[in-house]
Design a protein around this motif. Structure first.
Motif, PDB file in Angstrom:
ATOM      1  N   VAL A 155     -20.711  26.631  16.865  1.00 10.03           N
ATOM      2  CA  VAL A 155     -21.996  26.718  17.549  1.00 10.03           C
ATOM      3  C   VAL A 155     -21.880  27.829  18.578  1.00 10.03           C
ATOM      4  O   VAL A 155     -21.067  27.740  19.515  1.00 10.03           O
ATOM      5  CB  VAL A 155     -22.368  25.398  18.246  1.00 10.03           C
ATOM      6  N   ASP A 156     -22.630  28.906  18.378  1.00  7.65           N
ATOM      7  CA  ASP A 156     -22.550  30.087  19.244  1.00  7.65           C
ATOM      8  C   ASP A 156     -21.114  30.567  19.411  1.00  7.65           C
ATOM      9  O   ASP A 156     -20.659  30.905  20.519  1.00  7.65           O
ATOM     10  CB  ASP A 156     -23.177  29.794  20.608  1.00  7.65           C
ATOM     11  N   MET A 172     -25.504  22.341  21.288  1.00  8.56           N
ATOM     12  CA  MET A 172     -26.734  22.658  20.548  1.00  8.56           C
ATOM     13  C   MET A 172     -27.992  22.381  21.355  1.00  8.56           C
ATOM     14  O   MET A 172     -29.081  22.718  20.927  1.00  8.56           O
ATOM     15  CB  MET A 172     -26.753  21.888  19.225  1.00  8.56           C
ATOM     16  N   VAL A 180     -29.865  29.603  19.016  1.00  9.88           N
ATOM     17  CA  VAL A 180     -28.504  29.114  18.836  1.00  9.88           C
ATOM     18  C   VAL A 180     -28.032  29.554  17.454  1.00  9.88           C
ATOM     19  O   VAL A 180     -28.778  29.506  16.480  1.00  9.88           O
ATOM     20  CB  VAL A 180     -28.431  27.577  18.993  1.00  9.88           C
ATOM     21  N   THR A 195     -29.314  31.436  12.405  1.00 13.75           N
ATOM     22  CA  THR A 195     -29.752  31.483  13.796  1.00 13.75           C
ATOM     23  C   THR A 195     -31.057  30.731  13.918  1.00 13.75           C
ATOM     24  O   THR A 195     -32.044  31.062  13.244  1.00 13.75           O
ATOM     25  CB  THR A 195     -29.934  32.933  14.281  1.00 13.75           C
ATOM     26  N   ARG A 198     -34.554  26.951  19.199  1.00 11.48           N
ATOM     27  CA  ARG A 198     -34.806  25.580  19.635  1.00 11.48           C
ATOM     28  C   ARG A 198     -36.302  25.385  19.876  1.00 11.48           C
ATOM     29  O   ARG A 198     -37.002  26.306  20.289  1.00 11.48           O
ATOM     30  CB  ARG A 198     -34.031  25.275  20.913  1.00 11.48           C
TER      31      ARG A 198
END
Length: 446
Positions: A155-156, A172, A180, A195, A198
């Motif tokens: 995650v990232d 997240m 993210v 990608t 959110r």
């Protein structure tokens, strides 16, 4: 039924069917109505024997706490150390038990309202990795093509292997509109990136439409507080749209991660006239609950096919298992997820809570689906449906001076316009469910 946050504030303990993620990676919280709430620990009858406190281990705990405070390279306050100790106790139980801080507890309360911030992913853990249980319909995750069974590797840029569920979910979380980057693996293949932006997730738990004349489609994406009521309205609307009783109905529970137990019971009750729906067993005196159907059948006994897959879990498995045990419908698809445990949310001081596994639930025939899942009656794997283009060859009715059929019926010539696209045209499992319903009606002479 009152709003979920009112129940959390007014009752000491709430039974739940839930996964182990909250917030950005969406968690499904479930609740019991007040009359079925089990007693809080302090309300357990006095006859319950309590084990003596392990004094030696408590002394060791206090000594470790003291030495960390005195010798760790950086100062650590008591609150942080004690909260980490609590998290450690919960992290080493089953993957669905967890300590919820104020923010996590608030997000968990809001999740069953159908509106929350995040990506729209239901996640679990497997062999130390973060695994997608199911993407939620019409969310950033589903729109990005994330599928049930995908493994979230990073995650990232931060690896998720070995992270606690809450820590992975924290990565997240974020403000709606922020991005993210996820690194995923599917079926052991080459990792790929997605990608996502959110968003405030507004989940519509029930969707219905007519597939064609006589045959309805009812999709439940999750079990929210009002899902049972919405299903009743949808069944009534489908009947009105058809102009008479339906010839068949497809109930789609694929990629449904679960939700409110009471709603699962209400939905099942719409299809049954009698009998047990589900029961639970646990150590708490009042954790042995039984739910049965009432005589009213909102579905009018319509022939039923229920679609499930590996993303169908928890409350969705309760519905599928009950309908299968009562032989009320034909289950089609692939094996379900296999979460058969009940979580209890115990509010603590300071707007925090424990989410603790306290019971197992069982189908009417006594099946525990924990780590087993529901096996469909007819196995239909996911497949891509490609429709061949119709032949342009002539038909008898297209020929000049052709004879009539003698019955006064109009000629059936080639259609000048293509048929409109339908959901079953792109969904192999759905098309098979519809074909089965048609076949059942043919053999019954309906």
């Amino acid at each position: 039924m009152p709003h979920v946050r009112h129940l959390f504030r007014s009752t000491p303990l709430v039974l739940a069917l839930t996964f182990s993620a909250t917030g950005g990676a969406w968690a499904q919280q479930t609740q019991q109505p007040p009359q079925t709430i089990a007693p809080a620990p302090e309300e357990v009858p006095a006859t319950t024997t309590k084990a003596p406190l392990p004094l030696e281990e408590l002394r060791t705990f206090a000594e470790v706490l003291d030495r960390i405070k005195a010798a760790y390279v950086e100062p650590v306050d008591d609150k942080t150390l004690l909260e980490n100790a609590i998290k450690g106790m919960l992290d080493n139980l089953d993957p669905h038990s967890a300590y919820l801080g104020a923010d996590e507890f608030k997000e968990l309360q809001e999740s069953t309202s159908g509106e929350f911030g995040g990506l729209g992913i239901e996640v679990g853990t497997e062999d130390g990795y973060l695994k997608v249980v199911s993407p939620i319909d019409d969310t950033p995750a589903s729109k990005a093509g994330i599928e049930a069974g995908d493994v979230i590797l990073e995650v990232d840029g931060k690896p998720t292997k070995g992270l606690s569920m809450m820590s992975a979910v924290d990565l997240m979380r974020g403000e709606p509109g922020s991005k993210v980057r996820l690194l995923l693996s599917r079926g052991g293949g080459k990792p790929f990136e997605r990608t996502l932006t959110r968003a405030v997730i507004k989940v519509r738990s029930v969707r219905s439409e007519m597939l064609e004349k006589g045959y309805g489609y009812l999709r439940i994406s999750q079990f929210q507080v009002n899902t049972g009521e919405e299903v009743g309205k949808a069944l009534d609307q489908l009947r009105k749209d058809n102009g008479r009783k339906l010839d068949g109905l497809v109930l789609d529970l694929r990629n449904n991660p679960g939700g409110v137990l009471q709603s699962a019971v209400e939905v099942t009750d719409h299809f049954l006239k009698k009998g047990l729906i589900v029961y639970t067993e646990g150590r708490l005196p009042n954790s042995e609950l039984r739910f049965s159907a009432d005589p009213k059948d909102a579905s009018e006994g319509v022939p039923l096919v229920v679609l499930i897959n590996g993303g169908s879990a928890s409350a969705a498995e309760i519905v599928a298992g009950a309908l299968q045990d009562h032989k009320r419908g034909v289950l089609m698809g692939t094996d379900s997820f296999g979460k058969g445990s009940v979580q209890t949310v115990l509010p603590l001081n300071g707007d925090r809570a424990l989410k603790l596994t306290t019971a197992l639930y069982f189908t009417p025939n006594g099946r525990s689906i924990q780590a087993q899942g529901i096996t469909p009656d007819i196995d239909v794997p996911r497949a891509r449906l490609t429709r061949e283009k119709d032949s342009e060859s002539l038909r008898e009715a297209d020929l000049q001076r052709h004879l009539g059929n003698g019955n006064g019926a109009p000629d059936r010539q080639r259609s000048a316009t293509p048929a409109p696209s339908r959901p079953q045209d792109e969904d192999y499992q759905l098309s098979q469910a519809l074909n089965l319903l048609k076949g059942l009606n043919v053999t019954r002479g309906e």
